[in-house]
Motif scaffolding. Structure first.
Motif, PDB file in Angstrom:
ATOM      1  N   TYR A  48       0.828  -1.207   0.000  1.00  0.00           N
ATOM      2  CA  TYR A  48       0.000   0.000   0.000  1.00  0.00           C
ATOM      3  C   TYR A  48       0.862   1.257   0.000  1.00  0.00           C
ATOM      4  N   ILE A  53      -1.498  -0.840  -4.114  1.00  0.00           N
ATOM      5  CA  ILE A  53      -2.762  -1.452  -3.702  1.00  0.00           C
ATOM      6  C   ILE A  53      -3.946  -0.569  -4.093  1.00  0.00           C
ATOM      7  N   LYS A  56      -5.624  -0.231  -7.667  1.00  0.00           N
ATOM      8  CA  LYS A  56      -4.903  -1.168  -8.535  1.00  0.00           C
ATOM      9  C   LYS A  56      -5.677  -2.472  -8.718  1.00  0.00           C
ATOM     10  N   VAL A  58      -5.382  -6.160  -8.294  1.00  0.00           N
ATOM     11  CA  VAL A  58      -4.546  -6.983  -7.417  1.00  0.00           C
ATOM     12  C   VAL A  58      -5.012  -8.431  -7.452  1.00  0.00           C
ATOM     13  N   ALA A  72      -6.448  -6.476   0.636  1.00  0.00           N
ATOM     14  CA  ALA A  72      -6.250  -5.525  -0.464  1.00  0.00           C
ATOM     15  C   ALA A  72      -7.523  -4.727  -0.727  1.00  0.00           C
ATOM     16  N   SER A  73      -8.678  -5.369  -0.641  1.00  0.00           N
ATOM     17  CA  SER A  73      -9.938  -4.637  -0.829  1.00  0.00           C
ATOM     18  C   SER A  73     -10.151  -3.641   0.310  1.00  0.00           C
ATOM     19  N   ALA A  77      -8.094  -1.495  -3.149  1.00  0.00           N
ATOM     20  CA  ALA A  77      -7.787  -2.017  -4.482  1.00  0.00           C
ATOM     21  C   ALA A  77      -8.984  -1.805  -5.415  1.00  0.00           C
ATOM     22  N   SER A  80      -9.839  -6.858  -6.613  1.00  0.00           N
ATOM     23  CA  SER A  80      -9.060  -7.765  -5.768  1.00  0.00           C
ATOM     24  C   SER A  80      -9.569  -9.182  -5.977  1.00  0.00           C
TER      25      SER A  80
END
Length: 205
Positions: A48, A53, A56, A58, A72-73, A77, A80
């Protein structure tokens, strides 16, 4: 789910990830073991802070209970995705995502069959201690589909992996960490033991 891009806090993320359900059974032939919340939050926050992250695309290779994909969510993201060859792990991941109000999605697929292009790959692959080089399909797939790669490897096998990586990606950072693994297999004698490992961040050349 609300994006925490401007409210990042490692302890809060670690607590959030520690609440995810874990499976009752692990398959030793797949070298399954849980990624502890401290290790997962360390990897996620580094990615991050590197700008890889939030916003993005991911993917989490070998997602297990979904810890990296859901994390990641949590960190914003754009997309994800978690993949795992074990349908039971995918079912647990989907349940965890639903309970956490996460938009992470999960697919039951062999890592070798993953297609697409991703900004960031996150993974804690098999160490290859049960089946030699069982980690290599994950490493090769990460290099094939990803630009930014964050991966955890057993320090005992890292020299070979470092050499493999260095010929294909630019290694930006290598960090010594200790993964805390609970007693999940018959040969484990302690309630917990630590595995000395390396957290690697690389960019595809």
């Amino acid at each position: 789910m609300e994006t925490r891009r401007n409210k990042i806090n490692k302890k809060a993320l670690e607590i959030f990830l520690s609440r995810l359900e874990k499976p009752d059974f692990y398959n030793i032939n797949l070298e399954q073991y849980p990624t502890d919340a401290d290790t997962a939050s360390t990897l996620l926050i580094e990615a991050y802070m590197d700008g890889n992250i939030a916003g993005k695309n991911v993917i989490d290779l070998g997602t297990g209970n979904g810890i990296f994909a859901i994390g990641a969510s949590y960190l914003g993201a754009k997309v994800s995705t978690g993949i795992d060859i074990d349908p039971e792990m995918v079912a647990i991941s989907r349940k965890n995502a639903e309970n956490a109000a996460s938009y992470a999605e999960f697919e039951n697929v062999n890592v070798s069959d993953v297609k697409g292009e991703y900004d960031t790959v996150l993974m804690n692959p098999p160490f290859g201690s049960v089946i030699k080089h069982d980690d290599m399909p994950f490493i090769m797939k990460a290099i094939e589909i990803g630009t930014h790669i964050y991966s955890i490897h057993n320090i005992k096998s890292y020299e070979y992996i470092r050499e493999f990586y260095s010929q294909r990606i630019q290694i930006i950072r290598q960090e010594r960490i200790f993964i805390k693994v609970p007693r999940i297999y018959a040969h484990h004698t302690d309630n917990y033991h630590e595995i000395e490992s390396v957290l690697v961040y690389g960019i595809k050349n």
